[in-house]
Design an enzyme around this catalytic site. Structure first.
Site, PDB file in Angstrom:
ATOM      1  N   SER A  64       0.721  -1.181  -0.019  1.00 36.61           N
ATOM      2  CA  SER A  64      -0.092  -0.105  -0.029  1.00 36.61           C
ATOM      3  C   SER A  64       0.822   1.243  -0.099  1.00 36.61           C
ATOM      4  CB  SER A  64      -1.017  -0.010   1.006  1.00 36.61           C
ATOM      5  OG  SER A  64      -1.617  -0.989   1.129  1.00 36.61           O
TER       6      SER A  64
HETATM    7  N1  SAH Z   1      -0.853  -4.444   4.317  1.00 38.57           N
HETATM    8  C1  SAH Z   1      -0.310  -4.796   2.848  1.00 38.57           C
HETATM    9  C2  SAH Z   1      -1.413  -4.706   1.800  1.00 38.57           C
HETATM   10  C3  SAH Z   1      -1.390  -5.593   1.011  1.00 38.57           C
HETATM   11  S1  SAH Z   1      -2.554  -5.631  -0.331  1.00 38.57           S
HETATM   12  C4  SAH Z   1       0.936  -4.268   2.774  1.00 38.57           C
HETATM   13  O1  SAH Z   1       1.356  -3.157   3.287  1.00 38.57           O
HETATM   14  O2  SAH Z   1       1.888  -4.765   1.868  1.00 38.57           O
HETATM   15  C5  SAH Z   1      -3.844  -6.634   0.398  1.00 38.57           C
HETATM   16  C6  SAH Z   1      -3.569  -7.978   0.720  1.00 38.57           C
HETATM   17  O3  SAH Z   1      -4.563  -8.510   1.275  1.00 38.57           O
HETATM   18  C7  SAH Z   1      -2.838  -8.981  -0.471  1.00 38.57           C
HETATM   19  O4  SAH Z   1      -1.533  -9.285  -0.128  1.00 38.57           O
HETATM   20  C8  SAH Z   1      -3.992  -9.901  -0.584  1.00 38.57           C
HETATM   21  O5  SAH Z   1      -3.692 -11.238  -0.907  1.00 38.57           O
HETATM   22  C9  SAH Z   1      -4.531  -9.976   0.595  1.00 38.57           C
HETATM   23  N2  SAH Z   1      -5.997 -10.455   0.915  1.00 38.57           N
HETATM   24  C10 SAH Z   1      -6.974 -10.420   0.070  1.00 38.57           C
HETATM   25  N3  SAH Z   1      -7.942 -11.050   0.470  1.00 38.57           N
HETATM   26  C11 SAH Z   1      -7.761 -11.821   1.498  1.00 38.57           C
HETATM   27  C12 SAH Z   1      -8.215 -12.671   2.593  1.00 38.57           C
HETATM   28  N4  SAH Z   1      -9.695 -12.864   2.375  1.00 38.57           N
HETATM   29  N5  SAH Z   1      -7.785 -13.006   3.536  1.00 38.57           N
HETATM   30  C13 SAH Z   1      -6.456 -12.691   3.950  1.00 38.57           C
HETATM   31  N6  SAH Z   1      -5.662 -12.052   2.927  1.00 38.57           N
HETATM   32  C14 SAH Z   1      -6.369 -11.311   1.880  1.00 38.57           C
END
Ligand code: SAH
Length: 213
Positions: A64
């Site tokens: 993000s």
């Molecule tokens: N906080 C992270 C943002 C990653 S983007 C950072 O700072 O890097 C969002 C993430 O949510 C992705 O890695 C995606 O695979 C995950 N995600 C999406 N749906 C999900 C679910 N049902 N359970 C767990 N993770 C999930």
């Protein structure tokens, strides 16, 4: 990975930038100033690590934008020793921010590849989160209830199961909506079965998807 004077200098500028964009909580700004974001990114993107932008990580996901990470963290109002459930570990960068604030973090990721990578990145940096490979829609009922819940993927609606795992007095922050853009929602649980919901602007996240891969 090395954390050079150049990295530190760029990070200071990034903190100034997100402060200018409206982030006020000093502890949050300090955390952003401390964490080597370049360690959470693929080598091909490292020169961009201190731009206030989201970037691709593995499995078609993104790390993000720092401003967004700071915004969600500020809205969450983290206290030391809070027990926090994070849905969407991704790179682990947001996890590190919560840990810097003194919270105990339980973070779930649905891609095994990302779960493993975040695990090694965070442990190399000396962080001690509890990471789980699984479907965040289920939350972590055996570890709850939580003081704070943070969803870092776009949820079509706030999952009922997660609200059940929030303590009374707790706060849940999530981007809610379709794929084009989402409203940042804060839910405050004021009593058992009593919630106050407020809206905090628009953001763009990758979707929250059921199941795991
Ligand atoms: N906080 C992270 C943002 C990653 S983007 C950072 O700072 O890097 C969002 C993430 O949510 C992705 O890695 C995606 O695979 C995950 N995600 C999406 N749906 C999900 C679910 N049902 N359970 C767990 N993770 C999930």
């Amino acid at each position: 990975m090395e954390d050079s004077f150049l990295h530190k200098g760029l990070r200071k500028k990034l903190v100034d930038e997100i402060r200018r964009k409206g982030i006020k909580t000093e502890e949050v700004l300090e955390a952003i100033g401390k964490i080597p974001r370049h360690s959470f990114m693929d080598s091909s993107f490292i020169t961009f690590a201190y731009k206030d932008q989201a970037f691709p990580i593995a499995a078609g996901q993104t790390i993000s934008q720092p401003y967004t990470v700071a915004f969600q963290t500020e809205l969450l109002q983290v206290n030391k020793r809070d027990k926090i459930l994070e849905i969407g570990t991704g790179s682990g960068y947001q996890t590190a921010v919560l840990l810097e604030l003194g919270a105990a973090v339980f973070s779930v990721e649905r891609f095994r590849e990302l779960y493993l990578k975040a695990k090694s990145t965070l442990s190399e940096l000396g962080y001690r989160p509890q990471l789980f490979y699984g479907d965040g829609y289920q939350g972590l009922p055996t570890y709850g209830p939580f003081d704070r819940i943070l969803i870092t993927a776009a949820a079509p609606a706030i999952p009922e199961q997660l609200l059940d795992q929030l303590k009374t007095g707790g706060r849940l922050v999530a981007p809610v909506g379709g794929t084009a853009s989402q409203k940042m929602i804060l839910v405050e649980k004021t009593a058992e079965n009593n919630y106050i919901t407020s809206e905090h602007g628009y953001f763009i996240f990758v979707p929250m998807v059921k199941g795991k891969e």
